[in-house]
Motif scaffolding. Structure first.
Motif, mmCIF file in Angstrom:
data_model
loop_
_atom_site.group_PDB
_atom_site.id
_atom_site.type_symbol
_atom_site.label_atom_id
_atom_site.label_comp_id
_atom_site.label_asym_id
_atom_site.label_seq_id
_atom_site.Cartn_x
_atom_site.Cartn_y
_atom_site.Cartn_z
ATOM 1 N N PRO A 90 -63.815 -79.891 -118.672
ATOM 2 C CA PRO A 90 -64.391 -80.960 -119.498
ATOM 3 C C PRO A 90 -64.698 -82.213 -118.687
ATOM 4 O O PRO A 90 -63.912 -82.651 -117.844
ATOM 5 C CB PRO A 90 -63.295 -81.225 -120.548
ATOM 6 N N ARG A 91 -65.869 -82.764 -118.952
ATOM 7 C CA ARG A 91 -66.278 -83.994 -118.281
ATOM 8 C C ARG A 91 -65.310 -85.134 -118.579
ATOM 9 O O ARG A 91 -65.149 -86.055 -117.788
ATOM 10 C CB ARG A 91 -67.683 -84.391 -118.718
ATOM 11 N N GLU A 92 -64.675 -85.040 -119.767
ATOM 12 C CA GLU A 92 -63.782 -86.118 -120.204
ATOM 13 C C GLU A 92 -62.601 -86.333 -119.264
ATOM 14 O O GLU A 92 -61.954 -87.390 -119.303
ATOM 15 C CB GLU A 92 -63.265 -85.817 -121.615
ATOM 16 N N LEU A 93 -62.300 -85.344 -118.414
ATOM 17 C CA LEU A 93 -61.227 -85.541 -117.438
ATOM 18 C C LEU A 93 -61.509 -86.742 -116.540
ATOM 19 O O LEU A 93 -60.585 -87.343 -115.987
ATOM 20 C CB LEU A 93 -61.037 -84.291 -116.579
ATOM 21 N N GLY A 94 -62.752 -87.071 -116.389
ATOM 22 C CA GLY A 94 -63.108 -88.231 -115.580
ATOM 23 C C GLY A 94 -62.612 -89.534 -116.159
ATOM 24 O O GLY A 94 -62.589 -90.560 -115.458
ATOM 25 N N ASN A 95 -62.207 -89.517 -117.442
ATOM 26 C CA ASN A 95 -61.667 -90.723 -118.069
ATOM 27 C C ASN A 95 -60.184 -90.915 -117.788
ATOM 28 O O ASN A 95 -59.627 -91.965 -118.122
ATOM 29 C CB ASN A 95 -61.896 -90.679 -119.580
ATOM 30 N N CYS A 96 -59.544 -89.910 -117.206
ATOM 31 C CA CYS A 96 -58.113 -90.007 -116.866
ATOM 32 C C CYS A 96 -57.996 -90.707 -115.519
ATOM 33 O O CYS A 96 -57.697 -90.081 -114.489
ATOM 34 C CB CYS A 96 -57.472 -88.626 -116.830
ATOM 35 N N LYS A 97 -58.207 -91.982 -115.517
ATOM 36 C CA LYS A 97 -58.364 -92.735 -114.276
ATOM 37 C C LYS A 97 -57.100 -92.775 -113.429
ATOM 38 O O LYS A 97 -57.170 -93.114 -112.240
ATOM 39 C CB LYS A 97 -58.801 -94.169 -114.593
ATOM 40 N N SER A 98 -55.950 -92.428 -114.017
ATOM 41 C CA SER A 98 -54.701 -92.492 -113.262
ATOM 42 C C SER A 98 -54.334 -91.177 -112.600
ATOM 43 O O SER A 98 -53.318 -91.100 -111.907
ATOM 44 C CB SER A 98 -53.552 -92.918 -114.189
ATOM 45 N N LEU A 99 -55.147 -90.134 -112.803
ATOM 46 C CA LEU A 99 -54.804 -88.810 -112.277
ATOM 47 C C LEU A 99 -54.637 -88.844 -110.755
ATOM 48 O O LEU A 99 -55.497 -89.323 -110.025
ATOM 49 C CB LEU A 99 -55.878 -87.789 -112.643
ATOM 50 N N VAL A 100 -53.490 -88.277 -110.322
ATOM 51 C CA VAL A 100 -53.178 -88.158 -108.904
ATOM 52 C C VAL A 100 -53.197 -86.699 -108.461
ATOM 53 O O VAL A 100 -53.613 -86.385 -107.353
ATOM 54 C CB VAL A 100 -51.799 -88.795 -108.604
ATOM 55 N N ASP A 101 -52.768 -85.815 -109.348
ATOM 56 C CA ASP A 101 -52.636 -84.395 -108.994
ATOM 57 C C ASP A 101 -53.202 -83.550 -110.122
ATOM 58 O O ASP A 101 -52.681 -83.566 -111.241
ATOM 59 C CB ASP A 101 -51.149 -84.067 -108.776
ATOM 60 N N LEU A 102 -54.296 -82.821 -109.848
ATOM 61 C CA LEU A 102 -54.969 -81.992 -110.847
ATOM 62 C C LEU A 102 -55.022 -80.559 -110.334
ATOM 63 O O LEU A 102 -55.672 -80.285 -109.321
ATOM 64 C CB LEU A 102 -56.378 -82.521 -111.111
ATOM 65 N N ARG A 103 -54.320 -79.651 -111.022
ATOM 66 C CA ARG A 103 -54.257 -78.255 -110.588
ATOM 67 C C ARG A 103 -54.613 -77.349 -111.767
ATOM 68 O O ARG A 103 -53.850 -77.248 -112.734
ATOM 69 C CB ARG A 103 -52.868 -77.922 -110.049
ATOM 70 N N ILE A 104 -55.772 -76.699 -111.662
ATOM 71 C CA ILE A 104 -56.228 -75.792 -112.720
ATOM 72 C C ILE A 104 -56.604 -74.454 -112.093
ATOM 73 O O ILE A 104 -57.451 -73.728 -112.595
ATOM 74 C CB ILE A 104 -57.434 -76.388 -113.482
ATOM 75 N N GLU A 105 -55.968 -74.115 -110.986
ATOM 76 C CA GLU A 105 -56.311 -72.876 -110.305
ATOM 77 C C GLU A 105 -55.852 -71.649 -111.097
ATOM 78 O O GLU A 105 -55.035 -71.745 -111.998
ATOM 79 C CB GLU A 105 -55.712 -72.843 -108.886
ATOM 80 N N GLU A 106 -56.411 -70.487 -110.720
ATOM 81 C CA GLU A 106 -56.035 -69.197 -111.295
ATOM 82 C C GLU A 106 -56.272 -69.158 -112.805
ATOM 83 O O GLU A 106 -55.374 -68.868 -113.595
ATOM 84 C CB GLU A 106 -54.580 -68.855 -110.969
ATOM 85 N N ASN A 107 -57.504 -69.464 -113.186
ATOM 86 C CA ASN A 107 -57.930 -69.347 -114.568
ATOM 87 C C ASN A 107 -59.283 -68.636 -114.596
ATOM 88 O O ASN A 107 -59.645 -67.942 -113.633
ATOM 89 C CB ASN A 107 -58.001 -70.730 -115.222
ATOM 90 N N GLN A 108 -60.009 -68.788 -115.686
ATOM 91 C CA GLN A 108 -61.313 -68.140 -115.817
ATOM 92 C C GLN A 108 -62.389 -69.178 -116.136
ATOM 93 O O GLN A 108 -63.328 -68.919 -116.892
ATOM 94 C CB GLN A 108 -61.248 -67.068 -116.920
ATOM 95 N N LEU A 109 -62.229 -70.340 -115.556
ATOM 96 C CA LEU A 109 -63.164 -71.427 -115.800
ATOM 97 C C LEU A 109 -64.503 -71.136 -115.132
ATOM 98 O O LEU A 109 -64.559 -70.505 -114.075
ATOM 99 C CB LEU A 109 -62.579 -72.739 -115.275
ATOM 100 N N GLU A 110 -65.565 -71.631 -115.743
ATOM 101 C CA GLU A 110 -66.911 -71.358 -115.239
ATOM 102 C C GLU A 110 -67.746 -72.628 -115.282
ATOM 103 O O GLU A 110 -67.286 -73.687 -115.711
ATOM 104 C CB GLU A 110 -67.577 -70.251 -116.078
ATOM 105 N N GLY A 111 -68.978 -72.486 -114.826
ATOM 106 C CA GLY A 111 -69.866 -73.640 -114.798
ATOM 107 C C GLY A 111 -69.635 -74.499 -113.564
ATOM 108 O O GLY A 111 -68.894 -74.126 -112.646
ATOM 109 N N GLU A 112 -70.258 -75.653 -113.552
ATOM 110 C CA GLU A 112 -70.188 -76.536 -112.402
ATOM 111 C C GLU A 112 -68.951 -77.434 -112.449
ATOM 112 O O GLU A 112 -68.376 -77.674 -113.521
ATOM 113 C CB GLU A 112 -71.440 -77.401 -112.343
#
Length: 359
Positions: free
Chosen positions: A280-302
Motif C-alpha cells: 500500500p502506498r499509504e505506508l509512505g505516511n508512516c514517517k517514523s518507520l525505521v525497519d520494514l520487513r515484508i519478505e516471504e509473501n506473495q506481494l505483487e506490483g511495483e
C-alpha cells in the motif's frame, strides 16, 4: 548477645532447602547475630522495627528448593531470586505474603503449576516468572490482582487459553506471555486494559482474528503475535503503536492501508506469511518507520515510490515476493538506509546508486 530474631531464624530455615549456597551467604548469614539486618547478604530491613522487607539474591547461583517458610517473613515487600538454579514447585504459601509488591523468580528451574494463591497478593505490582519450566494453565486469580502493572510469564510451558478475566486488569501495562503453548483466541475484553503498553503473545498456538477492541488501547506501543496462526493485522486508533510483528502467522489477503494512521510506528514485521496484492502506498505516511520487513509473501506490483519518502528508514526487506517494475530511484538517495534486500522478485531496470548494503 541476644538470640537471633524470628526473621533471622526464618532465613536460616530457608538454607536447609538449598543444595548450593554461595560462600558470601554462608559467611554472612550467622546464627550468632541478633538480627539479619546489619550485614546479611541480600537482606534489607526497615529502619525502625528491624523487620526484613526485601530479599534480593539475584544471580547468586543458588540451587535447591524455595521453602514454604518464605511466607513467615511477614513484612516482605520485595522478593528477587532471579537468575539462580532454584527447582521444584513455587510454594503456594507465597500467597500469604500479603505486603508483597514485587516478586521476581525468573530464570530458574521452577516446575509445576503457578500457584492459584498468588492471586492473594493484592499489593503486587510486578510479577516475573519467565524462563522457568512452569506448566498447566495460567490461574485466573493472577488477573484479579488489582494493582498489577507488569507480568512476565514468557518462556515456560504454559498451556490452555488466556484467562477469560484478562479484561479485569485495569492497571496492567506490560503483558508478556510469549514462548508458551497457549491456545484459543485473544479475547475482545483485552480492550478494557486501557493502560497496556506492551503485549507479547508470539510463539504460541493462538488462532482467530485480532479483536477490534484493540482500538481502545491508545497507549499500546509494542504488539507481537508472531508464530501464531491466522492472525490478520487489524489497526485503528492505536496511535501510540511503535512496533508491530506478525511473522509466520499464515496471514493472507492484502496489507491494510490503515497503517497510515500509525504515525509513531517504527518497526513493522509481516514476514513469512501469505499476504497478497500490492504494497500500500499509504505506508509512505508512516514517517517514523525505521525497519520494514515484508519478505516471504506473495506481494505483487511495483514498489510504491512513497517508500522513498520514509527518511528514517534504515532496513528494508521485500525479498521473496512477486514484485515487478523498476526499483524507485529515490531509494538510492535515502541517506538513512543501511540495508536493502529486494532479492527473489521480478524487478527490472537499472539498480539505483546505493551507498549501502543491497541484496
Amino acid at each position: 548477645m541476644s538470640a537471633l530474631n524470628s526473621d533471622g531464624k526464618t532465613l536460616l530455615s530457608l538454607l536447609r532447602h538449598w543444595t548450593l549456597i554461595p560462600p558470601s551467604i554462608k559467611s554472612s548469614w550467622n546464627a550468632s547475630h541478633s538480627t539479619p539486618c546489619s550485614s546479611w547478604v541480600g537482606v534489607q530491613c526497615d529502619g525502625k522495627n528491624q523487620f526484613v522487607v526485601s530479599l534480593n539474591l539475584s544471580g547468586y547461583g543458588i540451587s535447591g528448593h524455595l521453602g514454604p517458610e518464605i511466607s513467615h517473613l511477614n513484612h516482605l515487600r520485595t522478593i528477587d531470586l532471579s537468575m539462580n538454579r532454584f527447582s521444584g514447585p513455587i510454594p503456594s504459601e507465597l500467597g500469604n505474603s500479603s505486603l508483597l509488591e514485587l516478586l521476581d523468580l525468573s530464570v530458574n528451574n521452577f516446575t509445576g503449576q503457578i500457584p492459584e494463591s498468588l492471586g492473594n497478593l493484592y499489593r503486587l505490582s510486578y510479577m516475573s516468572l519467565y524462563r522457568n519450566s512452569l506448566t498447566d494453565t495460567i490461574p485466573e486469580s493472577l488477573f484479579t490482582i488489582p494493582h498489577l502493572q507488569t507480568i512476565y510469564l514468557n518462556n515456560n510451558g504454559l498451556t490452555g487459553t488466556i484467562p477469560s478475566n484478562v479484561g479485569n486488569m485495569s492497571e496492567i501495562k506490560i503483558l508478556w506471555l510469549y514462548g508458551n503453548q497457549l491456545s484459543g483466541t485473544i479475547l475482545p475484553s483485552i480492550g478494557n486494559c486501557t493502560s497496556l503498553q506492551e503485549i507479547y503473545l508470539n510463539e504460541n498456538q493462538l488462532v482467530g482474528s485480532l479483536p477490534e477492541s484493540l482500538d481502545y488501547l491508545e497507549h499500546l506501543a509494542y504488539f507481537d503475535v508472531s508464530s501464531n496462526m491466522k492472525y490478520p493485522p487489524a489497526f485503528g486508533n492505536c496511535s501510540s503503536l511503535t512496533a508491530f510483528a506478525a511473522v509466520s502467522c499464515a496471514l493472507s489477503g492484502p496489507i491494510p492501508s490503515s497503517f497510515d494512521q500509525l504515525s509513531w510506528l517504527t518497526i513493522l514485521y509481516l514476514s513469512d506469511n501469505h499476504l497478497s496484492g500490492k504494497i500500500p502506498r499509504e505506508l509512505g505516511n508512516c514517517k517514523s518507520l525505521v525497519d520494514l520487513r515484508i519478505e516471504e509473501n506473495q506481494l505483487e506490483g511495483e514498489i510504491p515510490s512513497q517508500i522513498t519518502e520514509l527518511k528514517q528508514l534504515r532496513n528494508l526487506s521485500l525479498s521473496e515476493n512477486h514484485l515487478t517494475g523498476v526499483i524507485p530511484q529515490g531509494l538510492g538517495i535515502n541517506s538513512s538506509l543501511e540495508h536493502v534486500d529486494l532479492s527473489d522478485n521480478m524487478l527490472t531496470g537499472p539498480i539505483p546508486s546505493f551507498g549501502l548494503e543491497i541484496i
